[in-house]
Design a protein around this motif. Sequence first.
Motif, PDB file in Angstrom:
ATOM      1  N   LEU A   1      46.866   9.060  30.708  1.00  0.00           N
ATOM      2  CA  LEU A   1      46.250   9.121  31.582  1.00  0.00           C
ATOM      3  C   LEU A   1      44.819   8.564  32.203  1.00  0.00           C
ATOM      4  O   LEU A   1      44.401   8.947  32.882  1.00  0.00           O
ATOM      5  N   TRP A   2      43.878   8.050  31.190  1.00  0.00           N
ATOM      6  CA  TRP A   2      43.389   7.374  30.618  1.00  0.00           C
ATOM      7  C   TRP A   2      42.842   5.906  30.738  1.00  0.00           C
ATOM      8  O   TRP A   2      44.299   5.549  29.203  1.00  0.00           O
TER       9      TRP A   2
ATOM     10  N   TYR B   1      37.020   3.964  31.698  1.00  0.00           N
ATOM     11  CA  TYR B   1      38.248   4.243  31.839  1.00  0.00           C
ATOM     12  C   TYR B   1      38.699   4.741  32.532  1.00  0.00           C
ATOM     13  O   TYR B   1      37.586   5.346  33.710  1.00  0.00           O
ATOM     14  N   TYR B   2      39.637   4.383  33.760  1.00  0.00           N
ATOM     15  CA  TYR B   2      39.782   4.953  34.870  1.00  0.00           C
ATOM     16  C   TYR B   2      40.923   5.460  34.204  1.00  0.00           C
ATOM     17  O   TYR B   2      42.445   5.652  33.574  1.00  0.00           O
ATOM     18  N   ASN B   3      41.482   6.823  35.004  1.00  0.00           N
ATOM     19  CA  ASN B   3      42.044   7.687  35.576  1.00  0.00           C
ATOM     20  C   ASN B   3      43.134   7.338  35.961  1.00  0.00           C
ATOM     21  O   ASN B   3      43.471   6.371  37.406  1.00  0.00           O
ATOM     22  N   TYR B   4      44.284   6.993  36.030  1.00  0.00           N
ATOM     23  CA  TYR B   4      45.900   6.768  36.467  1.00  0.00           C
ATOM     24  C   TYR B   4      46.401   7.138  37.457  1.00  0.00           C
ATOM     25  O   TYR B   4      46.953   6.212  38.225  1.00  0.00           O
ATOM     26  N   LYS B   5      46.031   8.141  37.836  1.00  0.00           N
ATOM     27  CA  LYS B   5      46.340   8.738  39.027  1.00  0.00           C
ATOM     28  C   LYS B   5      45.381   8.478  40.621  1.00  0.00           C
ATOM     29  O   LYS B   5      46.002   7.837  41.254  1.00  0.00           O
ATOM     30  N   ASP B   6      44.158   7.989  39.789  1.00  0.00           N
ATOM     31  CA  ASP B   6      43.442   6.514  40.501  1.00  0.00           C
ATOM     32  C   ASP B   6      43.381   5.341  41.210  1.00  0.00           C
ATOM     33  O   ASP B   6      44.128   4.658  42.392  1.00  0.00           O
TER      34      ASP B   6
END
Length: 87
Positions: free
Chosen positions: A35-36, A72-77
């Motif tokens: 996710l992240w 950290y970056y959200n995969y959905k974004d």
Amino acid sequence: MAISIITKEDLQQFKAELLEAIEALLKRNTTEQKLWLRTSEVKKLLSISSGTLQNLRINGTLSYSKIGGTLYYNYKDIEKLMKGFKD
């Protein structure tokens, strides 16, 4: 040696079971996606440089969270961003 006869119905049943197994594997692989993601993972996924990723952060194109000095970056974004590039 015993001879077994395979009918059309047997093959259709096998096909259905095989398709179900493949679908289950595909679902499991997509749910296992993290996710992240860290900066290095995002750069590799998008094939971009550190500077480009920084620009995406600065102009608000890609949101992030900073935890203990690590971004950290959200995969959905990231998925939304990739879909935007394709359109």
